[in-house]
Motif scaffolding. Sequence first.
Motif, PDB file in Angstrom:
ATOM      1  N   GLU A 233      47.424  25.112  39.463  1.00  0.00           N
ATOM      2  CA  GLU A 233      47.337  25.990  40.625  1.00  0.00           C
ATOM      3  C   GLU A 233      48.672  26.653  40.945  1.00  0.00           C
ATOM      4  O   GLU A 233      49.741  26.091  40.701  1.00  0.00           O
TER       5      GLU A 233
ATOM      6  N   ARG B 155      43.991  28.207  38.608  1.00  0.00           N
ATOM      7  CA  ARG B 155      43.507  28.673  39.913  1.00  0.00           C
ATOM      8  C   ARG B 155      44.679  29.316  40.658  1.00  0.00           C
ATOM      9  O   ARG B 155      45.700  28.672  40.894  1.00  0.00           O
TER      10      ARG B 155
ATOM     11  N   TYR C 150      45.793  31.282  44.117  1.00  0.00           N
ATOM     12  CA  TYR C 150      45.525  31.703  45.492  1.00  0.00           C
ATOM     13  C   TYR C 150      46.363  32.953  45.734  1.00  0.00           C
ATOM     14  O   TYR C 150      47.594  32.880  45.795  1.00  0.00           O
TER      15      TYR C 150
ATOM     16  N   ILE D  36      40.665  33.783  45.736  1.00  0.00           N
ATOM     17  CA  ILE D  36      40.990  32.786  44.719  1.00  0.00           C
ATOM     18  C   ILE D  36      40.546  33.316  43.359  1.00  0.00           C
ATOM     19  O   ILE D  36      39.412  33.773  43.198  1.00  0.00           O
TER      20      ILE D  36
ATOM     21  N   GLU E  78      40.053  32.239  39.336  1.00  0.00           N
ATOM     22  CA  GLU E  78      39.948  31.111  38.413  1.00  0.00           C
ATOM     23  C   GLU E  78      39.676  31.637  37.009  1.00  0.00           C
ATOM     24  O   GLU E  78      38.820  32.509  36.821  1.00  0.00           O
TER      25      GLU E  78
END
Length: 252
Positions: free
Chosen positions: A114, A156, A158, A205, A207
């Motif tokens: 992330e 991932r 953000y 988000i 992915e």
Amino acid sequence: MEISPGVFFNAWTYNGTVPGPTIRATEGDLLRVKFINNGEKPHTIHFHGIHPAEMDGVFEIVGEGGQFTYEFPAAPVGVHLYHCHVMPVEEHIARGLYGVFIVDPKEGKPPADEMVMVLNGFDTDFDTENNSYAANSVPFYYLNNPIQINKDELVRVYVMNILEFDQINNLHMHGNLFDYYPTGTYQVPSAYTDMVTFSQGDRGIMEFEYTYPGKYLIHAHKVEFSEKGWVGAFQVNDNQQDPKSVSVEYGT
């Protein structure tokens, strides 16, 4: 703060950085943030999301030397933002008073590599036109220091756009597509794409997994922005190989 070699910007900050620290909680957690204004101007913290009116950070202005404690249950699930809401809001955001607020679902998310990516820019001569653009404040940083990820591993991101003075911003990823969840409030993606466009405050988000190793650009598909700093790269490593990073010159 030094946003590029020899270029300094008189930023206003939360905890000394632009963007401010990422605040992360699980849905339903009691969030408590003690805000102390050590600056010379009045400020607040306005959280996007769901909270009582007295915690909205609009009318509860904190003057020089003052303090205020924001306290509310973290909701809803998703990626949100916070920023100063004192007039003129444009100036307070342009100076750097913003950050990301993530609320995770109680059941958690699948494991992933992330990162947070805040799309921003700086008007260094204060003429209401940005002189540089970036992801996480430093122009060309992720081009000269590619983001290391592994092939076939879930990533991932953000992402939030807080760019002032420009009506839109966008993000294009090379060599791949990503599932995109606007605001992250739903668990089903709205698009499978290689590009997303934002107005100020839009966030979501991303992915994805890369199938092939190598270096892939990620950048604004508005060429002016990429040539002034909003360009980076993913270095996709084969799990059996050592990470490698090669700097390349892009733009001026």
